[in-house]
Design a protein around this motif. Structure first.
Motif: not given
Ligand code: FES
Length: 139
Positions: A42-57
């Motif tokens: 198994e794998l778990e990913f955390d993703v934080t987006l930039a202020d534009d709410d669509e670009t991965i930061e």
């Protein structure tokens, strides 16, 4: 075997042994978990987006599994920042195979695409396009 593919094998082992972006993010925009039912990896990913709410930061992942699934997660985690969710959703298995740089047998394709599938499902769930608890390699 060519020298070229040998180099890629080394790279896969290096990512497996020293995974990049391994761990958790503080207050990620979204997280998503998935597994391969045939082996339990198994794998778990955390993703934080930039202020534009669509670009991965930022991206972090954690998991347990075979060299291909874990190396693929590590390599993907390096390539995701800067991509938009729409770009991520357009990726396919050929992108993962190119990234790994080796021929992947049909048996191991599920190992190779697990990370990509999890991030794509996570993105679609976040955007309200999908309703799913957990990603599996079966569907
Ligand atoms: Fe389980 Fe590869 S053997 S994901």
């Amino acid at each position: 075997m060519s020298m070229g593919s040998d180099m890629y094998r080394q790279q896969i082992l290096d990512h497996y042994k020293n995974p990049r972006n391994y761990g958790e993010l503080d207050e990620p925009t979204f997280s998503h978990l998935g597994h391969n039912p045939s082996c339990g990896d198994e794998l778990e990913f955390d993703v934080t987006l930039a202020d534009d709410d669509e670009t991965i930061e930022r991206v972090a992942f954690r998991g347990d599994g075979c060299a291909i699934s874990q190396a693929s997660a590590s390599m993907l985690s390096e390539r995701l920042p800067g991509k938009t969710l729409a770009e991520v959703e357009e990726m396919d298995r050929d992108d993962v195979i190119d990234m790994l740089g080796v021929d992947i047998s049909p048996m191991r394709i599920k190992c190779a695409v697990l990370a990509e599938k999890i991030v794509q499902d996570g993105a679609e769930i976040y955007e309200g396009e999908k309703d799913l608890d957990q990603t599996t390699t079966e569907d």
